[in-house]
Design a protein around this motif. Structure first.
Motif, PDB file in Angstrom:
ATOM      1  N   LYS A  26     -31.620  -6.300 -51.684  1.00  0.00           N
ATOM      2  CA  LYS A  26     -32.164  -5.595 -52.496  1.00  0.00           C
ATOM      3  C   LYS A  26     -32.463  -4.201 -52.265  1.00  0.00           C
ATOM      4  O   LYS A  26     -32.598  -3.261 -53.040  1.00  0.00           O
ATOM      5  N   LYS A  27     -32.724  -3.918 -50.825  1.00  0.00           N
ATOM      6  CA  LYS A  27     -32.751  -2.596 -50.392  1.00  0.00           C
ATOM      7  C   LYS A  27     -31.629  -1.711 -50.435  1.00  0.00           C
ATOM      8  O   LYS A  27     -31.866  -0.489 -50.781  1.00  0.00           O
ATOM      9  N   LEU A  28     -30.436  -2.480 -50.455  1.00  0.00           N
ATOM     10  CA  LEU A  28     -29.132  -1.810 -50.594  1.00  0.00           C
ATOM     11  C   LEU A  28     -28.849  -1.372 -51.961  1.00  0.00           C
ATOM     12  O   LEU A  28     -28.930  -0.312 -52.385  1.00  0.00           O
ATOM     13  N   VAL A  29     -29.241  -2.195 -53.006  1.00  0.00           N
ATOM     14  CA  VAL A  29     -29.091  -2.115 -54.206  1.00  0.00           C
ATOM     15  C   VAL A  29     -29.989  -0.823 -54.692  1.00  0.00           C
ATOM     16  O   VAL A  29     -29.812  -0.235 -55.582  1.00  0.00           O
ATOM     17  N   THR A  30     -31.277  -0.971 -54.370  1.00  0.00           N
ATOM     18  CA  THR A  30     -32.488  -0.206 -54.997  1.00  0.00           C
ATOM     19  C   THR A  30     -32.238   1.248 -54.122  1.00  0.00           C
ATOM     20  O   THR A  30     -33.241   2.196 -54.656  1.00  0.00           O
ATOM     21  N   GLY A  31     -31.567   1.453 -53.269  1.00  0.00           N
ATOM     22  CA  GLY A  31     -31.493   2.867 -52.654  1.00  0.00           C
ATOM     23  C   GLY A  31     -32.444   3.020 -51.569  1.00  0.00           C
ATOM     24  O   GLY A  31     -32.922   4.119 -51.458  1.00  0.00           O
ATOM     25  N   GLN A  32     -33.070   2.120 -51.138  1.00  0.00           N
ATOM     26  CA  GLN A  32     -34.275   2.200 -49.915  1.00  0.00           C
ATOM     27  C   GLN A  32     -33.649   2.493 -48.668  1.00  0.00           C
ATOM     28  O   GLN A  32     -34.465   2.856 -47.790  1.00  0.00           O
TER      29      GLN A  32
ATOM     30  N   LEU B 112     -19.592  -5.811 -53.039  1.00  0.00           N
ATOM     31  CA  LEU B 112     -20.345  -4.779 -52.256  1.00  0.00           C
ATOM     32  C   LEU B 112     -20.099  -3.508 -52.616  1.00  0.00           C
ATOM     33  O   LEU B 112     -21.251  -2.683 -52.610  1.00  0.00           O
ATOM     34  N   PHE B 113     -19.051  -3.098 -53.022  1.00  0.00           N
ATOM     35  CA  PHE B 113     -19.132  -1.673 -53.602  1.00  0.00           C
ATOM     36  C   PHE B 113     -19.914  -1.259 -54.567  1.00  0.00           C
ATOM     37  O   PHE B 113     -20.482  -0.197 -54.702  1.00  0.00           O
ATOM     38  N   GLY B 114     -20.151  -1.993 -55.645  1.00  0.00           N
ATOM     39  CA  GLY B 114     -20.984  -2.096 -56.641  1.00  0.00           C
ATOM     40  C   GLY B 114     -22.376  -1.658 -56.268  1.00  0.00           C
ATOM     41  O   GLY B 114     -23.206  -1.151 -56.836  1.00  0.00           O
TER      42      GLY B 114
ATOM     43  N   SER C 156     -24.459   1.337 -56.547  1.00  0.00           N
ATOM     44  CA  SER C 156     -26.056   1.267 -56.988  1.00  0.00           C
ATOM     45  C   SER C 156     -26.901   1.850 -56.198  1.00  0.00           C
ATOM     46  O   SER C 156     -27.783   2.851 -56.530  1.00  0.00           O
ATOM     47  N   GLY C 157     -27.036   1.811 -55.004  1.00  0.00           N
ATOM     48  CA  GLY C 157     -27.790   2.423 -53.628  1.00  0.00           C
ATOM     49  C   GLY C 157     -27.371   3.843 -53.792  1.00  0.00           C
ATOM     50  O   GLY C 157     -28.768   4.503 -53.817  1.00  0.00           O
ATOM     51  N   ILE C 158     -26.508   4.268 -53.642  1.00  0.00           N
ATOM     52  CA  ILE C 158     -26.194   5.573 -53.590  1.00  0.00           C
ATOM     53  C   ILE C 158     -26.915   6.262 -54.894  1.00  0.00           C
ATOM     54  O   ILE C 158     -27.263   7.663 -54.774  1.00  0.00           O
ATOM     55  N   THR C 159     -26.575   5.746 -55.948  1.00  0.00           N
ATOM     56  CA  THR C 159     -27.020   6.506 -57.344  1.00  0.00           C
ATOM     57  C   THR C 159     -28.682   6.758 -57.341  1.00  0.00           C
ATOM     58  O   THR C 159     -28.961   7.508 -57.622  1.00  0.00           O
ATOM     59  N   PHE C 160     -29.548   5.443 -56.803  1.00  0.00           N
ATOM     60  CA  PHE C 160     -30.854   5.621 -56.548  1.00  0.00           C
ATOM     61  C   PHE C 160     -31.356   6.643 -55.317  1.00  0.00           C
ATOM     62  O   PHE C 160     -32.045   7.244 -55.785  1.00  0.00           O
ATOM     63  N   ILE C 161     -30.350   6.742 -54.463  1.00  0.00           N
ATOM     64  CA  ILE C 161     -30.701   7.739 -53.371  1.00  0.00           C
ATOM     65  C   ILE C 161     -30.501   9.349 -53.953  1.00  0.00           C
ATOM     66  O   ILE C 161     -31.117  10.096 -53.904  1.00  0.00           O
ATOM     67  N   LEU C 162     -29.531   9.309 -54.970  1.00  0.00           N
ATOM     68  CA  LEU C 162     -28.987  10.681 -55.468  1.00  0.00           C
ATOM     69  C   LEU C 162     -30.207  10.903 -56.578  1.00  0.00           C
ATOM     70  O   LEU C 162     -30.345  12.229 -56.916  1.00  0.00           O
ATOM     71  N   ARG C 163     -30.939  10.106 -56.996  1.00  0.00           N
ATOM     72  CA  ARG C 163     -31.663  10.240 -58.091  1.00  0.00           C
ATOM     73  C   ARG C 163     -33.116  10.931 -57.386  1.00  0.00           C
ATOM     74  O   ARG C 163     -33.868  11.817 -58.063  1.00  0.00           O
ATOM     75  N   ARG C 164     -33.405  10.531 -56.147  1.00  0.00           N
ATOM     76  CA  ARG C 164     -34.518  11.332 -55.514  1.00  0.00           C
ATOM     77  C   ARG C 164     -34.034  12.683 -55.041  1.00  0.00           C
ATOM     78  O   ARG C 164     -34.929  13.416 -55.185  1.00  0.00           O
ATOM     79  N   LYS C 165     -32.825  12.891 -54.412  1.00  0.00           N
ATOM     80  CA  LYS C 165     -32.487  14.228 -53.999  1.00  0.00           C
ATOM     81  C   LYS C 165     -30.895  14.199 -53.935  1.00  0.00           C
ATOM     82  O   LYS C 165     -30.228  13.361 -53.390  1.00  0.00           O
TER      83      LYS C 165
ATOM     84  N   LEU D 189     -20.646  13.521 -52.599  1.00  0.00           N
ATOM     85  CA  LEU D 189     -19.250  13.187 -51.912  1.00  0.00           C
ATOM     86  C   LEU D 189     -19.004  11.661 -51.732  1.00  0.00           C
ATOM     87  O   LEU D 189     -17.849  10.930 -52.191  1.00  0.00           O
ATOM     88  N   ALA D 190     -20.305  11.026 -51.054  1.00  0.00           N
ATOM     89  CA  ALA D 190     -20.129   9.629 -51.283  1.00  0.00           C
ATOM     90  C   ALA D 190     -19.965   8.966 -52.330  1.00  0.00           C
ATOM     91  O   ALA D 190     -19.352   7.709 -52.591  1.00  0.00           O
ATOM     92  N   PHE D 191     -20.655   9.205 -53.445  1.00  0.00           N
ATOM     93  CA  PHE D 191     -20.835   8.450 -54.665  1.00  0.00           C
ATOM     94  C   PHE D 191     -19.292   8.602 -55.184  1.00  0.00           C
ATOM     95  O   PHE D 191     -18.664   7.488 -55.584  1.00  0.00           O
TER      96      PHE D 191
END
Length: 100
Positions: free
Chosen positions: A3-9, A53-55, A59-68, A75-77
């Motif tokens: 859950k932490k991975l998918v939500t970008g925590q 796993l890649f999905g 998702s996690g990287i997308t949520f991380i990029l929404r914050r900053k 590049l990771a995205f």
């Protein structure tokens, strides 16, 4: 933890290097072991696991990029997105191994 991975925590380095790189490498080694032991059905299954796993990582990287938005994050995205598309193509190509 999923859950932490998918939500970008998790942090970007943990998400990319820990889950995408190391997790993808580990699942790839499982598929390679399936080839060497003659269990060819493991290969498409490993690609299915990689795609899931890649999905989750995407998702996690997308949520991380929404914050900053950062250059390394973008590049990771794109790297993860490319690998996700390639995994889907490989699943379609290897699907005949599951049904023989």
């Amino acid at each position: 933890m999923l859950k932490k991975l998918v939500t970008g925590q998790l942090s970007l380095p943990m998400t990319f290097w820990g889950y995408f790189f190391c997790g993808g490498l580990f699942i790839g080694l499982i598929g390679l072991a399936g080839i060497h032991t003659g269990h060819t059905a493991i290969v498409p299954l490993s690609y299915i696991l990689k795609t899931v796993l890649f999905g989750a990582v995407l998702s996690g990287i997308t949520f991380i990029l929404r914050r900053k938005i950062t250059v390394l994050g973008a590049l990771a995205f794109f790297v993860v997105l490319t690998q996700l598309i390639m995994s889907i193509v490989m699943i379609l190509g290897l699907s005949s191994l599951l049904f023989t």
